[in-house]
Design a protein around this motif. Structure first.
Motif, short mmCIF file in Angstrom:
data_model
loop_
_atom_site.label_atom_id
_atom_site.label_comp_id
_atom_site.label_asym_id
_atom_site.label_seq_id
_atom_site.Cartn_x
_atom_site.Cartn_y
_atom_site.Cartn_z
N THR A 213 0.83 -1.25 -0.19
CA THR A 213 -0.04 -0.16 -0.01
C THR A 213 0.79 1.27 -0.02
O THR A 213 0.69 2.14 -0.68
CB THR A 213 -1.06 -0.05 1.27
N ALA A 214 1.76 1.14 0.88
CA ALA A 214 2.61 2.37 0.90
C ALA A 214 3.60 2.37 -0.54
O ALA A 214 3.72 3.53 -1.09
CB ALA A 214 3.74 2.15 2.02
N TYR B 247 3.45 5.71 -3.24
CA TYR B 247 4.73 6.33 -3.33
C TYR B 247 4.65 6.55 -5.15
O TYR B 247 4.82 7.62 -5.65
CB TYR B 247 5.89 5.48 -3.09
N VAL B 248 4.34 5.39 -5.70
CA VAL B 248 4.28 5.46 -7.29
C VAL B 248 3.21 6.32 -7.54
O VAL B 248 3.69 7.15 -8.48
CB VAL B 248 3.96 4.18 -7.67
N GLN B 249 2.07 6.55 -7.15
CA GLN B 249 1.11 7.37 -7.49
C GLN B 249 1.53 8.94 -7.37
O GLN B 249 1.39 9.61 -8.16
CB GLN B 249 -0.19 7.21 -6.63
N GLN C 22 2.40 11.65 -10.37
CA GLN C 22 1.74 13.12 -10.04
C GLN C 22 2.81 14.04 -10.32
O GLN C 22 2.72 15.16 -10.95
CB GLN C 22 0.94 13.03 -8.64
N ALA C 23 3.95 13.76 -9.55
CA ALA C 23 4.97 14.87 -9.40
C ALA C 23 5.60 14.91 -10.90
O ALA C 23 6.08 16.10 -11.50
CB ALA C 23 6.03 14.47 -8.49
#
Length: 80
Positions: free
Chosen positions: A20-21, A25-27, A31-32
């Motif tokens: 989940t973490a 992070y990937v999401q 976005q970045a």
């Protein structure tokens, strides 16, 4: 037997929390990266505006965007 089930449950929970973490992070990273691409595009538009202003040309009006290759000559001038 109870210890094995407890260990498997704890391991499964730890793996679930880790995945989940990592997904968050990937999401966030995606976005970045998208934000960075938009910012770079905006900088390129601003630099183009500066170049046009220095050349004494009017600002680009995106609502009248007719820069298709069929509408311009090789020199970049509109066909007449």
């Amino acid at each position: 037997m109870t210890a094995i089930v407890a260990l498997a449950t704890a391991t499964g929970t730890l793996i679930g929390v880790t995945l989940t973490a990592y997904a968050k992070y990937v999401q966030a990273r995606g976005q970045a990266d998208a934000d960075l691409m938009r910012a770079r595009a905006e900088i390129m538009r601003a630099e183009a505006d500066v170049t046009r202003a220095r050349a004494g040309l009017p600002p680009h009006d995106p609502s009248v965007d007719d820069d298709s290759p069929a509408s311009t000559s090789p020199a970049g001038q509109p066909h007449r």
